[in-house]
Design an enzyme around this catalytic site. Structure first.
Site, PDB file in Angstrom:
ATOM      1  N   ASP A  67      35.672  34.568  28.518  1.00  0.00           N
ATOM      2  CA  ASP A  67      34.571  33.716  28.970  1.00  0.00           C
ATOM      3  C   ASP A  67      33.232  34.431  28.863  1.00  0.00           C
ATOM      4  O   ASP A  67      33.175  35.643  28.619  1.00  0.00           O
ATOM      5  CB  ASP A  67      34.819  33.236  30.407  1.00  0.00           C
ATOM      6  CG  ASP A  67      35.220  34.371  31.361  1.00  0.00           C
ATOM      7  OD1 ASP A  67      35.109  35.545  30.973  1.00  0.00           O
ATOM      8  OD2 ASP A  67      35.640  34.080  32.488  1.00  0.00           O
ATOM      9  N   ASN A 136      39.256  31.685  44.317  1.00  0.00           N
ATOM     10  CA  ASN A 136      39.657  30.268  44.439  1.00  0.00           C
ATOM     11  C   ASN A 136      40.767  29.913  43.451  1.00  0.00           C
ATOM     12  O   ASN A 136      41.073  28.737  43.253  1.00  0.00           O
ATOM     13  CB  ASN A 136      38.441  29.342  44.247  1.00  0.00           C
ATOM     14  CG  ASN A 136      37.837  29.452  42.854  1.00  0.00           C
ATOM     15  OD1 ASN A 136      38.345  30.181  42.004  1.00  0.00           O
ATOM     16  ND2 ASN A 136      36.760  28.737  42.614  1.00  0.00           N
ATOM     17  N   HIS A 138      40.772  30.705  40.163  1.00  0.00           N
ATOM     18  CA  HIS A 138      40.393  30.490  38.766  1.00  0.00           C
ATOM     19  C   HIS A 138      40.865  31.637  37.888  1.00  0.00           C
ATOM     20  O   HIS A 138      41.006  32.776  38.338  1.00  0.00           O
ATOM     21  CB  HIS A 138      38.891  30.201  38.599  1.00  0.00           C
ATOM     22  CG  HIS A 138      37.954  31.349  38.780  1.00  0.00           C
ATOM     23  ND1 HIS A 138      36.804  31.262  39.526  1.00  0.00           N
ATOM     24  CD2 HIS A 138      37.960  32.609  38.296  1.00  0.00           C
ATOM     25  CE1 HIS A 138      36.153  32.407  39.489  1.00  0.00           C
ATOM     26  NE2 HIS A 138      36.841  33.251  38.747  1.00  0.00           N
ATOM     27  N   GLU A 143      37.905  26.538  36.798  1.00  0.00           N
ATOM     28  CA  GLU A 143      37.778  26.321  38.233  1.00  0.00           C
ATOM     29  C   GLU A 143      38.771  25.261  38.729  1.00  0.00           C
ATOM     30  O   GLU A 143      39.253  24.434  37.937  1.00  0.00           O
ATOM     31  CB  GLU A 143      36.351  25.833  38.533  1.00  0.00           C
ATOM     32  CG  GLU A 143      35.251  26.828  38.172  1.00  0.00           C
ATOM     33  CD  GLU A 143      35.056  27.913  39.228  1.00  0.00           C
ATOM     34  OE1 GLU A 143      36.029  28.352  39.849  1.00  0.00           O
ATOM     35  OE2 GLU A 143      33.898  28.335  39.416  1.00  0.00           O
TER      36      GLU A 143
HETATM   37  C1  GLP Z   1      34.920  36.186  37.238  1.00  0.00           C
HETATM   38  C2  GLP Z   1      35.596  36.112  35.880  1.00  0.00           C
HETATM   39  C3  GLP Z   1      37.090  36.078  36.005  1.00  0.00           C
HETATM   40  C4  GLP Z   1      37.547  37.156  36.978  1.00  0.00           C
HETATM   41  C5  GLP Z   1      36.982  36.878  38.329  1.00  0.00           C
HETATM   42  C6  GLP Z   1      37.461  37.843  39.398  1.00  0.00           C
HETATM   43  O1  GLP Z   1      34.680  34.950  37.809  1.00  0.00           O
HETATM   44  N1  GLP Z   1      35.176  35.000  35.096  1.00  0.00           N
HETATM   45  O2  GLP Z   1      37.669  36.260  34.720  1.00  0.00           O
HETATM   46  O3  GLP Z   1      38.949  37.187  37.018  1.00  0.00           O
HETATM   47  O4  GLP Z   1      35.582  36.965  38.207  1.00  0.00           O
HETATM   48  O5  GLP Z   1      36.641  38.956  39.430  1.00  0.00           O
HETATM   49  P1  GLP Z   1      36.931  40.275  40.241  1.00  0.00           P
HETATM   50  O6  GLP Z   1      37.985  40.989  39.457  1.00  0.00           O
HETATM   51  O7  GLP Z   1      35.633  41.012  40.229  1.00  0.00           O
HETATM   52  O8  GLP Z   1      37.394  39.868  41.581  1.00  0.00           O
END
Ligand code: GLP
Length: 235
Positions: A67, A136, A138, A143
């Protein structure tokens, strides 16, 4: 689905790096699906160590990131292209021309999404997809929704995601409100999936996603239908 629990972030990261390295050693021209967020940082650091020790080469590897934020360009220090260059690509011998991150600034987003799907297919599909997990539920930026989005598409980020990711920006107002993300179909087409989730704030969502019902309310739950998923988790 295999779930392995860890009591330290370091051992989780080392295990994840071992699995990715094994994939590349078995298939030097592997296609890796890569993720951003803070969770995979330790994994990338371990992969860099393996490369520096001469035990791993990325020379023939192709990568596709999950992404990218809309509206910030690749030179922005919170763009996911910048993150990947900083944590992995600039530190190993990957061919930059074979690293792919969807563009969040394309004039025609739909065309960009279709192009990204075609590029993945043309590379032969993803051998191993690395994932983090949003609080959440995702994955990528898919989402919670009424249905499972299939292909790469543009999304409106949920307020909870903007809150969670605001820690990386100078202020909450600077967090982009939209992103381009691989869809759940794109992720499910990967031959293997490796999901990482570590910390007190991830325990509930890990349980909901992998021990609860399969529902678009918790996008990661769709992985229960994938034949080859490993979840490394803990707190
Ligand atoms: C972002 C990314 C996700 C990732 C998520 C969790 O929203 N788009 O791919 O998994 O954050 O991030 P973290 O690992 O910092 O909790």
């Amino acid at each position: 689905m295999k779930m392995i629990e860890f009591t330290s972030y370091e051992t989780l990261s080392a295990h994840a790096a071992d699995l990715i390295a094994a994939q590349v050693l078995l298939k030097p021209n592997a296609v890796l699906g890569l993720a951003t967020g803070s969770t995979p940082e330790g994994t990338y650091a371990e992969l860099v160590k393996k490369y520096e020790a001469g035990r791993l080469s990325f020379a023939d590897v192709t990568t596709f990131n999950l992404d990218e934020y809309c509206g910030i360009d690749p030179t922005h220090d919170q763009s996911y292209r910048y993150f990947m260059n900083k944590h992995l690509f600039s530190k190993v011998n990957v061919d930059m021309a074979r690293t792919h991150v969807p563009s969040g600034t394309a004039d025609n987003v739909e065309e960009e999404c279709a192009r990204y799907e075609q590029a993945i297919a043309a590379a032969g599909g993803i051998d191993l997809q690395l994932l983090g997990l949003g609080v959440n539920g995702h994955i990528g930026f898919n989402e919670p929704a009424d249905d499972f989005p299939v292909d790469t598409h543009k999304v409106t980020l949920h307020e909870s995601t903007i809150d969670a990711n605001s820690r990386f920006f100078a202020s909450r107002d600077e967090v982009p409100t939209h992103a381009v993300t691989m869809g759940l179909g794109s992720i499910m087409r990967a031959k293997k999936v490796l999901l990482l989730a570590f910390g007190d704030n991830k325990v509930d969502i890990v349980k909901r996603a992998f021990l609860g019902p399969v529902t678009p309310d918790v996008p990661a739950s769709v992985l229960q239908l994938h034949p080859d998923v490993t979840v490394l988790w803990g707190k």
